[in-house]
Design a protein around this motif. Sequence first.
Motif, mmCIF file in Angstrom:
data_model
loop_
_atom_site.group_PDB
_atom_site.id
_atom_site.type_symbol
_atom_site.label_atom_id
_atom_site.label_comp_id
_atom_site.label_asym_id
_atom_site.label_seq_id
_atom_site.Cartn_x
_atom_site.Cartn_y
_atom_site.Cartn_z
ATOM 1 N N GLY A 25 0.810 -1.214 0.000
ATOM 2 C CA GLY A 25 0.000 0.000 0.000
ATOM 3 C C GLY A 25 0.843 1.264 0.000
ATOM 4 N N SER A 26 1.942 1.254 0.745
ATOM 5 C CA SER A 26 2.826 2.429 0.804
ATOM 6 C C SER A 26 3.474 2.708 -0.542
ATOM 7 C CB SER A 26 3.907 2.205 1.863
ATOM 8 O OG SER A 26 3.342 2.105 3.152
ATOM 9 N N ILE A 27 3.951 1.669 -1.202
ATOM 10 C CA ILE A 27 4.581 1.835 -2.516
ATOM 11 C C ILE A 27 3.585 2.395 -3.524
ATOM 12 C CG2 ILE A 27 5.639 0.607 -4.456
ATOM 13 C CD1 ILE A 27 6.813 -1.350 -2.359
ATOM 14 N N ALA A 28 2.384 1.833 -3.526
ATOM 15 C CA ALA A 28 1.350 2.313 -4.439
ATOM 16 C C ALA A 28 0.971 3.755 -4.127
ATOM 17 C CB ALA A 28 0.112 1.418 -4.333
ATOM 18 N N GLY A 29 0.901 4.092 -2.838
ATOM 19 C CA GLY A 29 0.542 5.452 -2.436
ATOM 20 C C GLY A 29 1.571 6.479 -2.855
ATOM 21 N N ILE A 30 2.842 6.166 -2.709
ATOM 22 C CA ILE A 30 3.906 7.094 -3.098
ATOM 23 C C ILE A 30 3.846 7.385 -4.591
ATOM 24 C CG2 ILE A 30 6.405 7.359 -3.335
ATOM 25 C CD1 ILE A 30 6.699 5.766 -0.736
ATOM 26 N N ALA A 31 3.726 6.332 -5.384
ATOM 27 C CA ALA A 31 3.699 6.503 -6.845
ATOM 28 C C ALA A 31 2.522 7.373 -7.280
ATOM 29 C CB ALA A 31 3.626 5.132 -7.525
ATOM 30 N N SER A 32 1.356 7.117 -6.707
ATOM 31 C CA SER A 32 0.173 7.888 -7.114
ATOM 32 C C SER A 32 0.245 9.324 -6.648
ATOM 33 C CB SER A 32 -1.093 7.221 -6.557
ATOM 34 O OG SER A 32 -1.143 7.333 -5.143
ATOM 35 N N LYS A 33 0.807 9.563 -5.469
ATOM 36 C CA LYS A 33 0.842 10.929 -4.928
ATOM 37 C C LYS A 33 1.786 11.826 -5.719
ATOM 38 C CE LYS A 33 -1.340 11.990 -2.238
ATOM 39 N NZ LYS A 33 -2.668 12.645 -2.337
#
Length: 350
Positions: A25-33
């Motif tokens: 979830g953290s990896i996906a969140g960083i990329a999207s942000k």
Amino acid sequence: MEVTPEELQTTDSITIRALKDISFGSIAGIASKVFEHPFDLTKVRLQSQVLDAEARFSGPIDCLVKTWRKEGVRGLYRGLPAPIVGAMAENASLFWGYTELQRVIRWWTGMPLSQNLSLGQLALAGGGAGCLTSFVLTPIELVKCKMQVQMLMVPASVASTASATTAEAVLAAHPSGPVPASTSHPLNNTHPPRKLPGPIAVLTSVVRETGLRGLWLGHTGTLIRETGGGAAWFTAKESVATLLLARRGASDKRELRAWESGVSGACAGVAYNVALFPADTVKSAMQTELELRGPRAGGAPPSFLGILRDMWRAQGLRGLYAGCGITVARAVPSSALIFLIYDGLSRRFG
């Protein structure tokens, strides 16, 4: 993703499951942000001007263009560190909470492992995950919103002609940025802006002025948005994913192709943002009121219902949906990216 019966039979401990959900979830969140931040900044600035006597921007494109011309790339990514932390915390807690709450629902209802959860049960798990996430997210969004309007509240007299003593006095009074003394718009002057405080300075100033409780200013809006939005986000994702699998005769969610994860994630992003957008608008106005309109008489903090009433009187439904268009536009690719990455990592390492 819905926890399948096969996954329930795995021997992963709660710690291992938590580490996987938090990491993915953290990896996906960083990329999207990183992708969506300029659009989020535009949304906050549009939401924050609803109660102003004179609008700074005529719309999202005008806001993006003026920010680019006056502040450059750095301006478009103003306040990014806080959203990066927020995206990691939000997506990690959402996916972890969603996974564990599905297990709790199964245990509570005594559902057999061979039976999939209904959409209503998945919505309950998603809403519960969003509710828990809101408590982590509110302080982070408070700092983010304050930083995103910093350039809107620096009057020309402070940015260009005021003495250093006066400027420091104003900044000391409002460390997250001086309160405007006039109706002049900083983005319309050509003088280079002074150095503005970073996220740590904004955070400490809030704690110093309002205590730890002040970090949760606007929490009602975040709670409503995340609870309802979490339910809508996961339910839309699961529904569309199920339809895409059914059209080719499959049923196992782990068989989702990359483009199917992206499409279902894009639909989820629209559902999340449209569901309870006015709550987010009120939250943004609450969290930036001190910077843009100054303290209230008697120093009373703004209330959710009070700001909601003021915004309704000022611009009606249109004001409550200020910035919704650009938010939905950026949510489509952003949410698609989140689920594309999360599902991909889950298939590879889950």
